[in-house]
Design a protein around this motif. Sequence first.
Motif, PDB file in Angstrom:
ATOM      1  N   LEU A   1       0.814  -1.212   0.000  1.00 49.54           N
ATOM      2  CA  LEU A   1       0.000   0.000   0.000  1.00 49.54           C
ATOM      3  C   LEU A   1       0.847   1.260   0.000  1.00 49.54           C
ATOM      4  CD1 LEU A   1      -0.716   1.245   3.350  1.00 49.54           C
ATOM      5  CD2 LEU A   1      -0.819  -1.225   3.328  1.00 49.54           C
ATOM      6  N   ALA A   2       0.219   2.319  -0.506  1.00 47.98           N
ATOM      7  CA  ALA A   2       0.855   3.633  -0.525  1.00 47.98           C
ATOM      8  C   ALA A   2       0.229   4.509   0.538  1.00 47.98           C
ATOM      9  CB  ALA A   2       0.653   4.286  -1.894  1.00 47.98           C
ATOM     10  N   ILE A   3       1.047   5.338   1.173  1.00 52.20           N
ATOM     11  CA  ILE A   3       0.550   6.395   2.046  1.00 52.20           C
ATOM     12  C   ILE A   3       0.941   7.717   1.405  1.00 52.20           C
ATOM     13  CG2 ILE A   3       0.745   7.486   4.315  1.00 52.20           C
ATOM     14  CD1 ILE A   3       1.218   4.697   5.489  1.00 52.20           C
ATOM     15  N   VAL A   4      -0.070   8.533   1.107  1.00 51.61           N
ATOM     16  CA  VAL A   4       0.186   9.808   0.442  1.00 51.61           C
ATOM     17  C   VAL A   4      -0.401  10.949   1.258  1.00 51.61           C
ATOM     18  CG1 VAL A   4       0.323   8.942  -1.922  1.00 51.61           C
ATOM     19  CG2 VAL A   4      -1.900   9.510  -0.962  1.00 51.61           C
ATOM     20  N   GLY A   5       0.158  12.136   1.045  1.00 47.93           N
ATOM     21  CA  GLY A   5      -0.358  13.308   1.745  1.00 47.93           C
ATOM     22  C   GLY A   5       0.633  14.440   1.590  1.00 47.93           C
ATOM     23  N   PRO A   6       0.163  15.668   1.818  1.00 45.96           N
ATOM     24  CA  PRO A   6       1.050  16.828   1.672  1.00 45.96           C
ATOM     25  C   PRO A   6       2.193  16.801   2.687  1.00 45.96           C
ATOM     26  CG  PRO A   6      -1.232  17.517   2.137  1.00 45.96           C
ATOM     27  CD  PRO A   6      -1.196  16.030   2.212  1.00 45.96           C
TER      28      PRO A   6
ATOM     29  N   ILE B   1       2.712   6.611  -8.660  1.00 45.27           N
ATOM     30  CA  ILE B   1       3.118   5.445  -7.880  1.00 45.27           C
ATOM     31  C   ILE B   1       1.969   5.031  -6.957  1.00 45.27           C
ATOM     32  CG2 ILE B   1       4.612   4.650  -5.988  1.00 45.27           C
ATOM     33  CD1 ILE B   1       6.887   6.249  -7.206  1.00 45.27           C
ATOM     34  N   ALA B   2       1.395   6.017  -6.264  1.00 45.94           N
ATOM     35  CA  ALA B   2       0.322   5.708  -5.313  1.00 45.94           C
ATOM     36  C   ALA B   2      -0.842   5.020  -6.012  1.00 45.94           C
ATOM     37  CB  ALA B   2      -0.138   6.978  -4.615  1.00 45.94           C
ATOM     38  N   ALA B   3      -1.219   5.566  -7.165  1.00 43.07           N
ATOM     39  CA  ALA B   3      -2.383   5.025  -7.870  1.00 43.07           C
ATOM     40  C   ALA B   3      -2.102   3.635  -8.431  1.00 43.07           C
ATOM     41  CB  ALA B   3      -2.792   5.977  -8.988  1.00 43.07           C
ATOM     42  N   SER B   4      -0.818   3.306  -8.613  1.00 43.18           N
ATOM     43  CA  SER B   4      -0.474   2.013  -9.209  1.00 43.18           C
ATOM     44  C   SER B   4      -0.458   0.889  -8.169  1.00 43.18           C
ATOM     45  CB  SER B   4       0.892   2.097  -9.899  1.00 43.18           C
ATOM     46  OG  SER B   4       1.920   2.119  -8.917  1.00 43.18           O
ATOM     47  N   LEU B   5      -0.564   1.230  -6.887  1.00 48.79           N
ATOM     48  CA  LEU B   5      -0.499   0.190  -5.858  1.00 48.79           C
ATOM     49  C   LEU B   5      -1.920  -0.271  -5.485  1.00 48.79           C
ATOM     50  CD1 LEU B   5       2.426   1.455  -3.609  1.00 48.79           C
ATOM     51  CD2 LEU B   5       2.475   0.111  -5.710  1.00 48.79           C
ATOM     52  N   PRO B   6      -2.036  -1.498  -4.969  1.00 42.90           N
ATOM     53  CA  PRO B   6      -3.366  -2.063  -4.710  1.00 42.90           C
ATOM     54  C   PRO B   6      -4.184  -1.299  -3.670  1.00 42.90           C
ATOM     55  CG  PRO B   6      -1.653  -3.757  -4.504  1.00 42.90           C
ATOM     56  CD  PRO B   6      -0.951  -2.458  -4.706  1.00 42.90           C
ATOM     57  N   ARG B   7      -3.515  -0.583  -2.784  1.00 41.78           N
ATOM     58  CA  ARG B   7      -4.249   0.141  -1.735  1.00 41.78           C
ATOM     59  C   ARG B   7      -3.595   1.491  -1.525  1.00 41.78           C
ATOM     60  NH1 ARG B   7      -4.309  -1.823   4.583  1.00 41.78           N
ATOM     61  NH2 ARG B   7      -5.508  -0.086   5.457  1.00 41.78           N
ATOM     62  N   GLU B   8      -4.434   2.511  -1.344  1.00 36.01           N
ATOM     63  CA  GLU B   8      -3.928   3.877  -1.156  1.00 36.01           C
ATOM     64  C   GLU B   8      -4.568   4.475   0.099  1.00 36.01           C
ATOM     65  OE1 GLU B   8      -4.413   6.278  -4.658  1.00 36.01           O
ATOM     66  OE2 GLU B   8      -3.871   8.114  -3.607  1.00 36.01           O
ATOM     67  N   VAL B   9      -3.712   4.973   0.979  1.00 37.33           N
ATOM     68  CA  VAL B   9      -4.182   5.638   2.201  1.00 37.33           C
ATOM     69  C   VAL B   9      -3.754   7.092   2.109  1.00 37.33           C
ATOM     70  CG1 VAL B   9      -3.875   5.781   4.708  1.00 37.33           C
ATOM     71  CG2 VAL B   9      -4.040   3.542   3.600  1.00 37.33           C
ATOM     72  N   ARG B  10      -4.713   8.000   2.256  1.00 36.86           N
ATOM     73  CA  ARG B  10      -4.371   9.425   2.208  1.00 36.86           C
ATOM     74  C   ARG B  10      -4.446  10.011   3.603  1.00 36.86           C
ATOM     75  NH1 ARG B  10      -8.465  10.624  -2.272  1.00 36.86           N
ATOM     76  NH2 ARG B  10      -7.743   9.040  -3.749  1.00 36.86           N
ATOM     77  N   ILE B  11      -3.449  10.835   3.913  1.00 37.63           N
ATOM     78  CA  ILE B  11      -3.393  11.439   5.239  1.00 37.63           C
ATOM     79  C   ILE B  11      -3.375  12.948   5.082  1.00 37.63           C
ATOM     80  CG2 ILE B  11      -0.891  11.044   5.268  1.00 37.63           C
ATOM     81  CD1 ILE B  11      -1.066  10.777   8.299  1.00 37.63           C
ATOM     82  N   LYS B  12      -4.126  13.616   5.970  1.00 35.50           N
ATOM     83  CA  LYS B  12      -4.210  15.077   5.920  1.00 35.50           C
ATOM     84  C   LYS B  12      -4.299  15.581   7.344  1.00 35.50           C
ATOM     85  CE  LYS B  12      -6.574  18.755   3.570  1.00 35.50           C
ATOM     86  NZ  LYS B  12      -7.892  19.335   3.487  1.00 35.50           N
ATOM     87  N   ASP B  13      -3.464  16.524   7.705  1.00 39.02           N
ATOM     88  CA  ASP B  13      -3.472  17.102   9.056  1.00 39.02           C
ATOM     89  C   ASP B  13      -3.488  16.035  10.142  1.00 39.02           C
ATOM     90  OD1 ASP B  13      -3.567  19.604   7.866  1.00 39.02           O
ATOM     91  OD2 ASP B  13      -5.761  19.670   7.882  1.00 39.02           O
TER      92      ASP B  13
END
Length: 228
Positions: A34-39, A203-215
């Motif tokens: 999985l990917a973890i994405v966020g600003p 990269i994030a979109a290409s992985l089976p699971r994406e977790v987005r984090i904000k604040d």
Amino acid sequence: MIPPVVELRGVSKTYGEVTALAGADLVVERGELLAIVGPSGSGKSTLLNIMGTLGRPTAGTVLVDGHDIDGLGDRRLSALRAGHIGFVFQSFHLAPGVPALDAVADGLLYGGRPRARRRRLAEEALRRVGLGHRLYNEPHQLSGGEKQRVAIARAVAGEPALLLADEPTGALDSRSGAAVMELLRELHGGGTAVVVITHDRDIAASLPREVRIKDGRIAHDSRLEVVV
Ligand SMILES: Nc1ncnc2c1ncn2[C@@H]1O[C@H](COP(=O)(O)OP(=O)(O)O)[C@@H](O)[C@H]1O
Ligand SMILES: [Mg+2]
């Protein structure tokens, strides 16, 4: 039932006045990718450090392989970490002047294996990442992509159930970055759970699971998506 490799329940982390994480819930099962994405500043590295037990939460519960780390002293926690979790960082974290084979073998010091066994495992790990011809090279003799592959070999030589990578392609050109991602996919194919923090939306979109984090909050987790 096999417990998740790591589970966070209501985890918060504050640094003085700064709230880096605010009540994060996250479960990573065995063998996930999985990917973890966020600003920038959203709490990604804090989340990864806490998942990896490099830091303890201010509030909430962290379970590694079903063990609540709150009940563990620092020595037992270090042993749990050494047995279960490998780390890869954007800046490689390789000591200057140390040949690849030693860097990877030294990463196994915690496991209590004899020296010859550590070196054999280190060589195997370096071969697995395509660096069988670079065993005796020091960091300054390696490209960025090769350095990151040494770091990955060090992270996986002990066969951890979980590999945590904080912006592993962030310091690499796109071709080396793609090779590193390919390698992480291969490791996932071999059964390791892999968590990748990335700025790269592709990269994030290409992985089976994406977790987005904000604040400091989990704003989205594709695994929890409910189809209505
Ligand atoms: N050791 C620390 N001491 C004080 N503040 C920190 C520390 N680590 C992170 N922070 C703060 O916590 C917030 C989240 O940081 P971080 O987890 O590094 O975010 P990201 O990795 O998403 O850029 C930021 O405001 C950052 O300045
Ligand atoms: Mg970060």
